[in-house]
Design an enzyme around this catalytic site. Structure first.
Site, PDB file in Angstrom:
ATOM      1  N   LYS A  90     -32.196   9.694   6.472  1.00 55.81           N
ATOM      2  CA  LYS A  90     -33.246   9.966   5.486  1.00 55.81           C
ATOM      3  C   LYS A  90     -33.841  11.326   5.802  1.00 55.81           C
ATOM      4  O   LYS A  90     -34.167  11.623   6.948  1.00 55.81           O
ATOM      5  CB  LYS A  90     -34.327   8.866   5.591  1.00 55.81           C
ATOM      6  N   LYS A 126     -30.880  15.704   6.901  1.00 58.85           N
ATOM      7  CA  LYS A 126     -31.477  16.802   6.122  1.00 58.85           C
ATOM      8  C   LYS A 126     -30.346  17.529   5.417  1.00 58.85           C
ATOM      9  O   LYS A 126     -29.192  17.481   5.857  1.00 58.85           O
ATOM     10  CB  LYS A 126     -32.198  17.770   7.074  1.00 58.85           C
ATOM     11  N   GLY A 165     -37.045  15.544  -1.485  1.00 65.37           N
ATOM     12  CA  GLY A 165     -37.351  16.969  -1.678  1.00 65.37           C
ATOM     13  C   GLY A 165     -37.752  17.665  -0.393  1.00 65.37           C
ATOM     14  O   GLY A 165     -37.966  17.040   0.639  1.00 65.37           O
ATOM     15  N   ASP A 166     -37.826  18.961  -0.451  1.00 58.97           N
ATOM     16  CA  ASP A 166     -38.360  19.818   0.625  1.00 58.97           C
ATOM     17  C   ASP A 166     -38.640  21.158  -0.062  1.00 58.97           C
ATOM     18  O   ASP A 166     -38.802  21.184  -1.298  1.00 58.97           O
ATOM     19  CB  ASP A 166     -37.339  19.950   1.776  1.00 58.97           C
ATOM     20  N   THR A 210     -47.438  13.905   1.837  1.00 58.30           N
ATOM     21  CA  THR A 210     -47.336  14.708   3.070  1.00 58.30           C
ATOM     22  C   THR A 210     -48.676  15.395   3.360  1.00 58.30           C
ATOM     23  O   THR A 210     -49.172  15.379   4.497  1.00 58.30           O
ATOM     24  CB  THR A 210     -46.197  15.737   2.965  1.00 58.30           C
TER      25      THR A 210
HETATM   26  P1  NDP Z   1     -42.716  23.980  -1.469  1.00 61.68           P
HETATM   27  O1  NDP Z   1     -41.450  24.597  -1.897  1.00 61.68           O
HETATM   28  O2  NDP Z   1     -43.470  23.119  -2.389  1.00 61.68           O
HETATM   29  O3  NDP Z   1     -43.726  25.131  -0.956  1.00 61.68           O
HETATM   30  C1  NDP Z   1     -43.368  25.986   0.085  1.00 61.68           C
HETATM   31  C2  NDP Z   1     -44.526  26.952   0.317  1.00 61.68           C
HETATM   32  O4  NDP Z   1     -44.245  27.701   1.489  1.00 61.68           O
HETATM   33  C3  NDP Z   1     -44.669  27.981  -0.799  1.00 61.68           C
HETATM   34  O5  NDP Z   1     -46.005  28.404  -0.873  1.00 61.68           O
HETATM   35  C4  NDP Z   1     -43.766  29.115  -0.310  1.00 61.68           C
HETATM   36  O6  NDP Z   1     -44.085  30.395  -0.848  1.00 61.68           O
HETATM   37  C5  NDP Z   1     -44.036  29.079   1.165  1.00 61.68           C
HETATM   38  N1  NDP Z   1     -42.857  29.579   1.883  1.00 61.68           N
HETATM   39  C6  NDP Z   1     -41.621  29.094   1.821  1.00 61.68           C
HETATM   40  N2  NDP Z   1     -40.776  29.809   2.574  1.00 61.68           N
HETATM   41  C7  NDP Z   1     -41.512  30.772   3.108  1.00 61.68           C
HETATM   42  C8  NDP Z   1     -41.202  31.831   3.982  1.00 61.68           C
HETATM   43  N3  NDP Z   1     -39.972  32.046   4.446  1.00 61.68           N
HETATM   44  N4  NDP Z   1     -42.223  32.612   4.371  1.00 61.68           N
HETATM   45  C9  NDP Z   1     -43.479  32.404   3.919  1.00 61.68           C
HETATM   46  N5  NDP Z   1     -43.812  31.427   3.059  1.00 61.68           N
HETATM   47  C10 NDP Z   1     -42.842  30.617   2.673  1.00 61.68           C
HETATM   48  O7  NDP Z   1     -42.374  23.200  -0.101  1.00 61.68           O
HETATM   49  P2  NDP Z   1     -43.159  22.021   0.599  1.00 61.68           P
HETATM   50  O8  NDP Z   1     -44.623  22.205   0.420  1.00 61.68           O
HETATM   51  O9  NDP Z   1     -42.525  20.759   0.197  1.00 61.68           O
HETATM   52  O10 NDP Z   1     -42.772  22.258   2.135  1.00 61.68           O
HETATM   53  C11 NDP Z   1     -43.542  23.092   2.998  1.00 61.68           C
HETATM   54  C12 NDP Z   1     -43.215  22.764   4.445  1.00 61.68           C
HETATM   55  O11 NDP Z   1     -43.536  21.386   4.690  1.00 61.68           O
HETATM   56  C13 NDP Z   1     -41.741  22.917   4.837  1.00 61.68           C
HETATM   57  O12 NDP Z   1     -41.670  23.325   6.185  1.00 61.68           O
HETATM   58  C14 NDP Z   1     -41.192  21.503   4.708  1.00 61.68           C
HETATM   59  O13 NDP Z   1     -40.049  21.310   5.513  1.00 61.68           O
HETATM   60  C15 NDP Z   1     -42.387  20.715   5.219  1.00 61.68           C
HETATM   61  N6  NDP Z   1     -42.413  19.319   4.822  1.00 61.68           N
HETATM   62  C16 NDP Z   1     -42.411  18.955   3.493  1.00 61.68           C
HETATM   63  C17 NDP Z   1     -42.467  17.627   3.130  1.00 61.68           C
HETATM   64  C18 NDP Z   1     -42.575  17.201   1.719  1.00 61.68           C
HETATM   65  O14 NDP Z   1     -42.776  15.999   1.487  1.00 61.68           O
HETATM   66  N7  NDP Z   1     -42.487  18.085   0.743  1.00 61.68           N
HETATM   67  C19 NDP Z   1     -42.446  16.566   4.163  1.00 61.68           C
HETATM   68  C20 NDP Z   1     -42.543  17.049   5.519  1.00 61.68           C
HETATM   69  C21 NDP Z   1     -42.492  18.372   5.802  1.00 61.68           C
HETATM   70  P3  NDP Z   1     -43.104  31.058  -1.942  1.00 61.68           P
HETATM   71  O15 NDP Z   1     -43.354  30.282  -3.202  1.00 61.68           O
HETATM   72  O16 NDP Z   1     -43.525  32.464  -2.000  1.00 61.68           O
HETATM   73  O17 NDP Z   1     -41.705  30.888  -1.414  1.00 61.68           O
END
Ligand code: NDP
Length: 450
Positions: A90, A126, A165-166, A210
């Site tokens: 998962k 993943k 998603g991620d 999250t």
């Molecule tokens: P989203 O795609 O919804 O949002 C990602 C955010 O992070 C955006 O604001 C994006 O900006 C920014 N971002 C992405 N890549 C970069 C980068 N290389 N440098 C700077 N900013 C960056 O993703 P999520 O909110 O779902 O995920 C965010 C984090 O949380 C990740 O690490 C993910 O693995 C983790 N996570 C998510 C879960 C979930 O349920 N969604 C569960 C557990 C962990 P921009 O739009 O400019 O790219």
């Protein structure tokens, strides 16, 4: 680290020489589990650590699709099925140009322990692609998702592997992926993907899970250290799914979120961020965060400079929530945070803090909520979505949210009890690593050498 763990890490480095993120994730865990390995000699005797750092399976595949100009594009697709000892694999799918095998493996490795910490029967996996969803039309996103599923479908199933998603994969992408799976397999297997729309098997509160879960963990962690969220100044790196709902819950708890960011820069609004406007910009319009100034001309926008500390971390705050991407906080940034008087850091993103930065923060009395534990609310609620799918019923928002709160409270307790048991003080990173590791290791030992 003991000689034994050093030798395991050396082998991991040798075998995965070009996978810096994966090596970093393994190093972080191995550095903290020494007391457990000393207490349980069977782990060394059965080469358990060596087995646990090797993924059970890595699938890598070609994804070809046609863009709106009729040009054929080719991307790389991945699914890493890291460890299935405690349940079906998962973990989410990430669509981002930086995706490579190292990032997929680090995420799947961390997911294994995170899932164990939830107390639910789910293994770690993943996947994703180096596809960049930014600037793509809806039709292009759909064609990409369909092509991605044309290969992925043979490796997943509600009892085999359940993606979600991620970064870059939200409800829209999950919808297209699910549609294609259903079309190819000719089966309505609701539990094959989570993060689905509410109309076709999704769970209420999954979208919020999250971010909310992170704040439930923070609430418990702060309480244990005689602190609370009320009246605290909070900054958040990111403005995606995790960041938005962490901000929402932080406001509910009486904190003031003054800054949020995206990869290009950050906005600072000393009166408190207008979260409805962020939701409109990011969830609906999919615009850059800079556009916040259109409605709030008195806020400030600061653009990031390549190779320098992201601007969001230069703003003074008592609580900092990295909710964007890996290695966002390095040692230099950690020093700046300490200088600015930060009290607690809550990792919403996966591995947002480098190992030296973690050590520096903890040494300087900053309480750190480790990603593996603190952001587990998303996957935990995904598992609740799977339960609802198999029972063919839907719980109310309040029911799911209550279960989520209970799970996060228990996860904090597991980290804190383990930290106490091993005399680790406020090192909840080690507490989480040991607690998660122990559960997976025990299941693997029971299942023999496979
Ligand atoms: P989203 O795609 O919804 O949002 C990602 C955010 O992070 C955006 O604001 C994006 O900006 C920014 N971002 C992405 N890549 C970069 C980068 N290389 N440098 C700077 N900013 C960056 O993703 P999520 O909110 O779902 O995920 C965010 C984090 O949380 C990740 O690490 C993910 O693995 C983790 N996570 C998510 C879960 C979930 O349920 N969604 C569960 C557990 C962990 P921009 O739009 O400019 O790219």
């Amino acid at each position: 680290m003991s000689d034994y763990l050093e030798s395991v890490l050396a082998k991991v480095k040798e075998k995965n020489a070009h996978e810096s993120e994966f090596i970093q994730a393994v190093a972080e865990v191995l550095k903290t589990i020494k007391p457990l390995v000393e207490k349980e000699p069977i782990m060394k005797k059965t080469s358990l650590i060596e087995r646990l750092v090797e993924p059970e399976r890595i699938i890598s595949f070609r994804v070809s699709w046609m863009d709106d100009n009729g040009k054929i594009q080719v991307n790389k697709g991945y699914r890493v099925q890291f460890n299935g000892a405690i349940g079906p694999y998962k973990g989410g799918l990430r669509f981002h140009p930086s995706v490579n095998q190292s990032i997929m493996k680090f995420l799947a490795f961390e997911q294994t322990f995170k899932n164990a910490l939830t107390g639910l029967p789910i293994g770690g996996g993943k996947g994703g692609s180096d596809f960049d969803p930014k600037g793509k039309s809806d039709a292009e996103i759909m064609r990409f998702c369909q092509s991605f599923m044309n290969e992925l479908y043979r490796h997943i199933g509600h009892d085999i592997d359940v993606p979600a998603g991620d970064i870059g994969v939200g409800a829209r992408e999950v919808g297209y992926l699910f549609g294609q799976y259903r079309k190819i397999k000719n089966v309505y297997e609701a539990g094959v993907l989570t993060g689905k729309g509410l109309e076709y098997g999704g769970s209420l509160a999954r979208k919020e899970a999250t971010g909310y879960g992170l704040m439930y963990f923070m609430r418990e962690m702060l309480k244990a250290n005689n602190l609370e969220l009320k009246d605290k100044i909070v900054t958040i790196s990111g403005s995606g799914n995790v960041a938005i709902y962490a901000a929402q819950k932080a406001f509910e708890y009486g904190a003031k979120v003054v800054a949020m960011s995206d990869s290009t820069g950050c906005i600072y609004d000393e009166n408190g961020i207008d979260l409805e406007e962020i939701k409109r910009l990011k969830e609906v319009e999919r615009l850059r965060i800079k556009e916040y100034l259109q409605k709030h001309p008195n806020a400030q926008y600061m653009e990031n400079t390549e190779g320098q500390t992201p601007k969001v971390y230069t703003i003074k705050a008592e609580i900092v929530l990295p909710c964007a991407t890996q290695n966002d906080i390095n040692l230099e940034t950690a020093k700046l945070l300490v200088e600015n008087g930060v009290k607690a850091v809550g990792e919403g993103a996966n591995m947002p803090t480098t190992i030296d930065a973690i050590e520096y923060l903890i040494k300087n009395g900053v309480i750190l909520a480790p990603a593996k534990a603190a952001n587990a609310g998303g996957v935990a609620t995904s598992a609740l979505e799977m339960s609802q799918n198999s029972m063919r019923l839907s719980w109310t928002f309040e029911e799911v949210d209550k279960k989520l709160d209970c799970i996060m409270t228990n996860i904090f307790k597991a980290c804190s009890d383990t930290a106490k048991e091993y005399n680790l003080g406020i090192d909840y990173v080690a507490g989480a690593n040991i607690a998660g590791f122990k559960k997976v290791a025990t299941a693997m030992l029971a299942q023999g050498i496979i």
